[in-house]
Scaffold this active site. Sequence first.
Site, PDB file in Angstrom:
ATOM      1  CG  ASP A 195      51.917  67.430  35.442  1.00 28.04           C
ATOM      2  OD1 ASP A 195      51.852  68.384  35.100  1.00 28.04           O
ATOM      3  OD2 ASP A 195      51.964  67.256  36.700  1.00 28.04           O
ATOM      4  CD  GLU A 250      44.162  48.753  27.878  1.00 29.88           C
ATOM      5  OE1 GLU A 250      43.158  49.397  28.080  1.00 29.88           O
ATOM      6  OE2 GLU A 250      45.085  48.312  28.897  1.00 29.88           O
TER       7      GLU A 250
HETATM    8  C1  GLC Z   1      53.770  70.233  35.864  1.00 25.40           C
HETATM    9  C2  GLC Z   1      52.769  71.542  35.328  1.00 25.40           C
HETATM   10  C3  GLC Z   1      52.887  72.743  36.451  1.00 25.40           C
HETATM   11  C4  GLC Z   1      52.524  71.784  37.463  1.00 25.40           C
HETATM   12  C5  GLC Z   1      53.668  70.758  38.063  1.00 25.40           C
HETATM   13  C6  GLC Z   1      53.046  69.956  39.051  1.00 25.40           C
HETATM   14  O1  GLC Z   1      55.146  70.852  35.490  1.00 25.40           O
HETATM   15  O2  GLC Z   1      53.042  71.910  33.963  1.00 25.40           O
HETATM   16  O3  GLC Z   1      52.059  73.513  36.124  1.00 25.40           O
HETATM   17  O4  GLC Z   1      52.897  73.083  38.705  1.00 25.40           O
HETATM   18  O5  GLC Z   1      53.600  69.825  36.857  1.00 25.40           O
HETATM   19  O6  GLC Z   1      52.021  69.042  38.768  1.00 25.40           O
END
Ligand code: GLC
Length: 515
Positions: A195, A250
């Site tokens: 993310d 790993e």
């Molecule tokens: C990413 C996710 C989103 C979230 C953001 C913060 O873009 O897809 O849904 O709000 O990160 O974690």
Amino acid sequence: MIYQVYPRSFADADGDGIGDLPGLLAHLDQLAGTELSLDVDAVWLSPIFPSPMADFGYDISNFTDVAPVFGSLADLDRLIAECHTRGLRLLLDLVPCHTSIEHPWFVDSRSSRGSARRDWYSWADPSPDGGPPNNWRAGFGGPSWTFDEATGQYYLHSFYPEQPDLNWRNPEVAAAIAEVMRFWFDHGVDGFRVDAISHAMKDPQLRDNPPAIDPVPPFPVDPTGQYRIWNMDRPEVVEVVRFLQRVAAEYPGRLLVGEAFVPVDRLVAYLGDGAGDGFARAFDFELSLIEWSAEAFKVTIRRAERFTPPGIEPTWALSNHDLSRHATRFGERRSRLAALILLTLRGTVCLYAGEEIGMIDAPELPGPPLDRAGRDAQRTPMQWEASPNGGFTSGHPWLPLVDPLSRNVATQRGDPASLLAWYRRLLALRRSSAALRHGALTLHELHPHVLAFTRQDGDERLLVLANLGDAAATVDAASIGASGEVVAATGPRERAAPTSALRLEPREGLVLRAG
Ligand code: GLC
Ligand code: MG
């Protein structure tokens, strides 16, 4: 082929109106294992970890457990086993750049300036006027800094104030996230979608950002109104990516798919061969932002082909939980053609649950928004059957269903002319064709409204023709070697001859074999 499940909205087994792991387990047939399955390769599950849900799971308070609302760790272990039995790989969501404000690491960090974990997050003194340390703005609005009364400093957050940013310059943070990854790898998880990785590093001098510059199309103007040159997509992020990739390496065969909301010419910095020098995959968001035109698709594909490093594939999606669903963005009558284009592109393709039955964004939602960043419309529950709650829940769904009577899995499963059947056919074609799976892609200029490309692997050569226009278009498909044998068609067509003057109806798409 990756299938994205937004767990709150997939299937609810316990009747609390919120999707959960037992619900997902009960619906795995949609993904793999039976004749009527889509037969995808992997599932990416958006966060299922304990969380106060300020950002519906992207604010994590414990990285190594399952939120009770979604089930238990035992449920997740069952899911991993069930996926593997069906030949599915399971990817979790790794959120390495921030935690919840309630995570014990942050609770400790904010407890005093002398806390051993103070430096796990980014704390800074107020500016001389008492305001925030600099002008940085958060992605969902407001300043990137929130004042903490108790210790008299501001903490940094790239998103909501409930999501304090981890300080990746501190090696203890890196080590802690590595342990999180190993925990899940040891449980058998096959990888992670990573993310918001472009937010991992910031300027240590905290320099002010300049105002936003003209965005690279099709990206929108930066929502903060700033050119986030000092706190996003920093060159040092590459070190974080390499670190995460080394941890994944790993374990044999584990995959990391990066999320960096940057133009593809910047995305290249995040990509490597997956052996320790960069992600093996990262989403190219240009496809999920473009308008509906053959020219826009051509530009996007050309840019991906030019900038994706050799030996690496682009990663495509038309929709996800943050963006408008493509049936809404492009218009519903274009869904079949959009699917044909997506599933014939070179690269790894990601479907967002519900796309395969033509789900649209909720046109209106009652009451105040649940997501402060305005993303409820694309997160409504999956529609399994023709009933008021669409078979999603026996209780009250956390978001309303849109039109389950006219759009649901059960009805479309039995109908060979349905969108679901079309997705299944395209996915089967992709699986059966080495050219579609990993063949080279060459664009052709046949007509201004027709997207045309060849996919070739060895002797196998397929031609994709997509008329994105709302008028018929006649193209000379013989000039690019079309044989007239139709492999797939959005409409009822069986033969494409004569290919030298091939008439494509509005929104018609064909896959032809080369002669
Ligand atoms: C990413 C996710 C989103 C979230 C953001 C913060 O873009 O897809 O849904 O709000 O990160 O974690
Ligand atoms: Mg539930």
